[in-house]
Design a protein around this motif. Sequence first.
Motif, PDB file in Angstrom:
ATOM      1  N   ILE A   1       0.860  -1.178   0.000  1.00  0.00           N
ATOM      2  CA  ILE A   1       0.000   0.000   0.000  1.00  0.00           C
ATOM      3  C   ILE A   1       0.893   1.224   0.000  1.00  0.00           C
ATOM      4  O   ILE A   1       1.575   1.510   0.978  1.00  0.00           O
ATOM      5  CB  ILE A   1      -0.908   0.013   1.236  1.00  0.00           C
ATOM      6  CG1 ILE A   1      -1.764  -1.263   1.276  1.00  0.00           C
ATOM      7  CG2 ILE A   1      -1.788   1.243   1.254  1.00  0.00           C
ATOM      8  CD1 ILE A   1      -2.592  -1.419   2.499  1.00  0.00           C
ATOM      9  N   ILE A   2       0.887   1.981  -1.095  1.00  0.00           N
ATOM     10  CA  ILE A   2       1.774   3.131  -1.219  1.00  0.00           C
ATOM     11  C   ILE A   2       0.939   4.321  -1.682  1.00  0.00           C
ATOM     12  O   ILE A   2       0.792   4.591  -2.859  1.00  0.00           O
ATOM     13  CB  ILE A   2       2.919   2.853  -2.213  1.00  0.00           C
ATOM     14  CG1 ILE A   2       3.652   1.550  -1.816  1.00  0.00           C
ATOM     15  CG2 ILE A   2       3.909   4.005  -2.237  1.00  0.00           C
ATOM     16  CD1 ILE A   2       4.671   1.107  -2.822  1.00  0.00           C
ATOM     17  N   THR A   3       0.322   4.994  -0.722  1.00  0.00           N
ATOM     18  CA  THR A   3      -0.519   6.154  -1.000  1.00  0.00           C
ATOM     19  C   THR A   3      -0.160   7.243  -0.028  1.00  0.00           C
ATOM     20  O   THR A   3       0.720   7.073   0.812  1.00  0.00           O
ATOM     21  CB  THR A   3      -2.009   5.791  -0.837  1.00  0.00           C
ATOM     22  OG1 THR A   3      -2.211   5.279   0.484  1.00  0.00           O
ATOM     23  CG2 THR A   3      -2.428   4.741  -1.841  1.00  0.00           C
TER      24      THR A   3
ATOM     25  N   SER B   1       2.300  -1.852   4.124  1.00  0.00           N
ATOM     26  CA  SER B   1       2.365  -0.395   4.026  1.00  0.00           C
ATOM     27  C   SER B   1       3.813   0.044   4.156  1.00  0.00           C
ATOM     28  O   SER B   1       4.535  -0.424   5.041  1.00  0.00           O
ATOM     29  CB  SER B   1       1.534   0.256   5.140  1.00  0.00           C
ATOM     30  OG  SER B   1       0.160   0.021   4.943  1.00  0.00           O
TER      31      SER B   1
ATOM     32  N   HIS C   1       0.011  -5.788   7.489  1.00  0.00           N
ATOM     33  CA  HIS C   1      -1.402  -5.921   7.883  1.00  0.00           C
ATOM     34  C   HIS C   1      -1.892  -7.293   7.431  1.00  0.00           C
ATOM     35  O   HIS C   1      -2.056  -7.530   6.228  1.00  0.00           O
ATOM     36  CB  HIS C   1      -2.246  -4.830   7.234  1.00  0.00           C
ATOM     37  CG  HIS C   1      -1.680  -3.452   7.345  1.00  0.00           C
ATOM     38  ND1 HIS C   1      -1.936  -2.617   8.415  1.00  0.00           N
ATOM     39  CD2 HIS C   1      -0.853  -2.758   6.532  1.00  0.00           C
ATOM     40  CE1 HIS C   1      -1.308  -1.477   8.241  1.00  0.00           C
ATOM     41  NE2 HIS C   1      -0.632  -1.539   7.114  1.00  0.00           N
TER      42      HIS C   1
ATOM     43  N   ASP D   1      -1.496  -7.243   3.429  1.00  0.00           N
ATOM     44  CA  ASP D   1      -1.064  -6.010   2.795  1.00  0.00           C
ATOM     45  C   ASP D   1       0.180  -5.474   3.493  1.00  0.00           C
ATOM     46  O   ASP D   1       0.396  -5.720   4.686  1.00  0.00           O
ATOM     47  CB  ASP D   1      -2.167  -4.949   2.845  1.00  0.00           C
ATOM     48  CG  ASP D   1      -3.390  -5.365   2.051  1.00  0.00           C
ATOM     49  OD1 ASP D   1      -3.275  -5.429   0.813  1.00  0.00           O
ATOM     50  OD2 ASP D   1      -4.441  -5.632   2.654  1.00  0.00           O
TER      51      ASP D   1
ATOM     52  N   ASN E   1       4.875  -1.624   7.635  1.00  0.00           N
ATOM     53  CA  ASN E   1       3.856  -2.207   8.497  1.00  0.00           C
ATOM     54  C   ASN E   1       3.166  -3.339   7.766  1.00  0.00           C
ATOM     55  O   ASN E   1       2.794  -3.201   6.597  1.00  0.00           O
ATOM     56  CB  ASN E   1       2.827  -1.140   8.897  1.00  0.00           C
ATOM     57  CG  ASN E   1       2.174  -1.475  10.228  1.00  0.00           C
ATOM     58  OD1 ASN E   1       2.315  -2.582  10.737  1.00  0.00           O
ATOM     59  ND2 ASN E   1       1.460  -0.529  10.800  1.00  0.00           N
TER      60      ASN E   1
ATOM     61  N   PHE F   1       5.879   3.601   4.587  1.00  0.00           N
ATOM     62  CA  PHE F   1       5.637   5.017   4.832  1.00  0.00           C
ATOM     63  C   PHE F   1       6.752   5.623   5.665  1.00  0.00           C
ATOM     64  O   PHE F   1       7.654   4.938   6.142  1.00  0.00           O
ATOM     65  CB  PHE F   1       4.287   5.230   5.520  1.00  0.00           C
ATOM     66  CG  PHE F   1       4.128   4.532   6.842  1.00  0.00           C
ATOM     67  CD1 PHE F   1       4.400   5.186   8.032  1.00  0.00           C
ATOM     68  CD2 PHE F   1       3.695   3.214   6.907  1.00  0.00           C
ATOM     69  CE1 PHE F   1       4.248   4.538   9.248  1.00  0.00           C
ATOM     70  CE2 PHE F   1       3.545   2.564   8.122  1.00  0.00           C
ATOM     71  CZ  PHE F   1       3.820   3.232   9.296  1.00  0.00           C
TER      72      PHE F   1
ATOM     73  N   GLU G   1       2.678   8.277   3.406  1.00  0.00           N
ATOM     74  CA  GLU G   1       3.098   7.102   2.659  1.00  0.00           C
ATOM     75  C   GLU G   1       3.747   7.528   1.349  1.00  0.00           C
ATOM     76  O   GLU G   1       3.445   8.566   0.780  1.00  0.00           O
ATOM     77  CB  GLU G   1       1.902   6.186   2.412  1.00  0.00           C
ATOM     78  CG  GLU G   1       1.297   5.727   3.738  1.00  0.00           C
ATOM     79  CD  GLU G   1       0.544   4.453   3.619  1.00  0.00           C
ATOM     80  OE1 GLU G   1       0.848   3.665   2.716  1.00  0.00           O
ATOM     81  OE2 GLU G   1      -0.349   4.237   4.435  1.00  0.00           O
TER      82      GLU G   1
END
Length: 380
Positions: free
Chosen positions: A3-5, A218, A82, A216, A80, A220, A19
């Motif tokens: 997840i890269i937002t 992350s 998840h 998932d 992280n 960030f 992120e």
Amino acid sequence: MAIITKIPAKPVTKPTIVESQTDGTIESFIATMEQEDAPKAVRVAPAPTPSNKSNLDSINVTEALKERYTKLFQDGYLVNLHISVWGMCANLDENDLKLDKKVSKLIKLGKKMLIEPEHLNEFKNMESKARRYVYRNSFDFPISDAHFVPKKRLSEVLTKLEEFRVEFNALVTKFVENYDTYKDAILANEDYVDIVEVLKPLYPPVGAIEKKFGFDVSVFELAMPQAFEETSLKQVIIDEEAKAEVKVSLNEQLKAQHENSLKLLERFTEDASMALRGKLVTMCTAIIDKIKNKELISKANINTIQEEITNFRALNFLSDSAVEKEIAKLETLVNGNNNFKTDQETIDTLSSTLSDVLKTAENLTDVADIRGKYFRKIKV
């Protein structure tokens, strides 16, 4: 998929999670990371080392904290993991246990399994394997529930976690495909015949099963907590006098948060240095003990030494030069054409070199200096 937002910043007294900005794929994130890792100019900035309140009062805490955030996130990212897994169970109640009255609130009745536990264990083992991998290749970060991964190790970590994600999703697919079979096996089991009617309505439909699992990653970094802006206060305070009073109070709270964050970052770098050295201590002690006990030094032992040297360098974002100097000597020895099985002189040299590494790694009196030197090197 990582997840890269970007998460919008909020005016709170906690660090902001930002992120990384890419198109959302691990490959593009790694490419961006490598571009950012290109050589940059370095300036040596004064790095106060606050150890008590009086020292903190003598420096600009906000600027000192900003420099530390900047330095850390030039050298690594927070990762992280998840993972969500359906528990495959439902809560017990008094009827399940054939109790004639409600149990005390001090008693917890536990769970009743809807699927044989061996299928749940497959997912739990997969989750444990992924989390252990992250723990071995990162440092616990004190300000968020995440792990700090140095840039040198990040590409490898994300690639491996993608492999775990694919393996996890394959387990999910297998479970969904066999869900009805697993359910029927429970309902047809003679051991559960007396509770079949209780269990039937507790099973979710097969179409809802896949959503109960998730894997998932992350990636960030933390942005500096920002000071409260005048405009944000106008939204909640009309009276000018009250506004000024509250702003002073809020900024005092923010200063206290900055001071606490500064201490946590200082402590994090020292803890990271000690943790990384601790891995070498464990390895050196084990091999030295084998030599003392006249045990055979095998190829596997030499491989372990080489792996620990590689691992140290990948995670050594603090530039621990004292240990690096000693492991360079050890590396030269183990990479040479030496006979560690029967050549006693070579074995003694190995023991002596390992002892030098061990002595340096066990000496923790210089970790504060490592932290100080690290934060004095600020890239611009």
